[in-house]
Design an enzyme around this catalytic site. Structure first.
Site, PDB file in Angstrom:
ATOM      1  N   HIS A 263      65.108  22.901  -6.338  1.00  0.00           N
ATOM      2  CA  HIS A 263      63.959  22.475  -5.538  1.00  0.00           C
ATOM      3  C   HIS A 263      63.138  23.700  -5.132  1.00  0.00           C
ATOM      4  O   HIS A 263      63.701  24.763  -4.842  1.00  0.00           O
ATOM      5  CB  HIS A 263      64.439  21.714  -4.293  1.00  0.00           C
TER       6      HIS A 263
ATOM      7  N   GLU B  44      57.379  18.864 -10.018  1.00  0.00           N
ATOM      8  CA  GLU B  44      56.930  18.974  -8.626  1.00  0.00           C
ATOM      9  C   GLU B  44      56.065  20.216  -8.459  1.00  0.00           C
ATOM     10  O   GLU B  44      56.590  21.306  -8.174  1.00  0.00           O
ATOM     11  CB  GLU B  44      58.144  19.104  -7.695  1.00  0.00           C
TER      12      GLU B  44
HETATM   13  P1  PGA Z   1      56.961  15.855  -0.055  1.00  0.00           P
HETATM   14  O1  PGA Z   1      58.282  16.522  -0.658  1.00  0.00           O
HETATM   15  O2  PGA Z   1      56.954  14.410  -0.514  1.00  0.00           O
HETATM   16  O3  PGA Z   1      57.110  15.979   1.420  1.00  0.00           O
HETATM   17  O4  PGA Z   1      55.798  16.585  -0.619  1.00  0.00           O
HETATM   18  C1  PGA Z   1      58.621  16.354  -1.980  1.00  0.00           C
HETATM   19  C2  PGA Z   1      59.926  17.034  -2.285  1.00  0.00           C
HETATM   20  O5  PGA Z   1      60.840  17.088  -1.457  1.00  0.00           O
HETATM   21  O6  PGA Z   1      60.064  17.545  -3.342  1.00  0.00           O
END
Ligand code: PGA
Length: 258
Positions: free
Chosen positions: A95, A172
């Site tokens: 992450h 992401e």
């Molecule tokens: P978020 O987080 O939806 O708050 O942008 C996404 C994630 O944890 O990757």
């Protein structure tokens, strides 16, 4: 295939809040068909949530937010895939918050991927660029793209084609995580397309098709359908809104209806 919804609770809920949130999600989504729901509570709360549920429900799974790659040993404060294997079906690895705050590099993330695969935990490998890699006219910033491609290929080093079916790749973009500035669906589609193209250098088409590609970064009920309506975006990974029961449940229903 059912869409995948992964709620990353991060370091938000207290134990009391986590128990209520988990119970509400379970009660509301237990009977919902057509979506696979995964929740990733803070690791310390996992046993209590699991105990409070008495039995597991078919399509609501647990994930770890992180794992340590070695199985057992003198690693104070860590918890491994090996130790978590009876509690979780999935684990988030790489992450962006761990890459940023804990300095995790691709080599460490890769070891985590392997450890998860060894212990039959499905890794959710997060990759994403720190600054937008496409501009308004969809021109590519090759430096930003090279970083994402590296995260992908180094994160998967040594992973066999047969194992790709166990993997979830979470695209992401870091600039969209926790910012309330999501990528557009078009942008995410383009990025996921590129990730698949990159994987073709190493894996056969069939293996790539067996992996699941999801989007994360400021997903909320108001935009979830924009992403999920595309077959190429096989799920979403909300963070901040995943600890708001009503929002998370709404996204699950949107995913199930698609
Ligand atoms: P978020 O987080 O939806 O708050 O942008 C996404 C994630 O944890 O990757």
């Amino acid at each position: 295939m059912a869409k995948l919804l992964v709620g990353n609770w991060k370091m938000y809920p207290t134990l009391a809040d986590a128990l209520v949130l988990a119970a509400t999600i379970r009660r509301s989504l237990e009977e919902l068909k057509g979506v696979e729901v995964v929740i990733a509570p803070p690791t310390a709360w996992l046993p209590m949530i699991i105990d409070s549920w008495h039995h597991r429900t078919g399509h609501i799974h647990f994930a770890a937010q992180n794992v340590y790659p070695d199985d057992q040993g003198a690693y104070t404060g860590e918890i491994s895939a090996y130790l978590l294997r009876s509690m979780v079906d999935y684990a988030i690895v790489g992450h962006s918050e761990r890459r940023r705050y804990q300095g995790e590099d691709n080599e460490l993330v890769n070891r985590k991927v392997h450890s998860c695969l060894t212990w039959k935990i499905k890794p959710i490998l997060c990759v994403g660029e720190s600054k937008p890699m496409f501009d308004a006219s969809h021109r590519l910033d090759s430096y930003q793209w090279s970083k994402v491609a590296e995260q992908l290929m180094e994160g998967l080093a040594g992973v066999k084609a047969d194992d790709l079916g166990e993997l979830v790749i979470a695209y992401e973009p870091v600039w969209a995580v926790g910012t309330k500035r999501p990528a557009t669906a078009h942008y995410a589609l383009e990025a996921i397309g590129r990730l698949k193209e990159k994987l073709h250098e190493k894996y056969p088409k069939k293996a790539i098709a067996s992996a699941r590609f999801i989007y994360g970064g400021s997903v909320e009920p108001g935009n979830a359908a924009d992403f999920l309506k595309y077959a190429e975006i096989e799920g979403v990974l909300p963070g901040a809104v995943s600890v708001k029961a009503r929002d998370f449940i709404e996204i699950a229903k949107i995913a199930a209806a698609i």
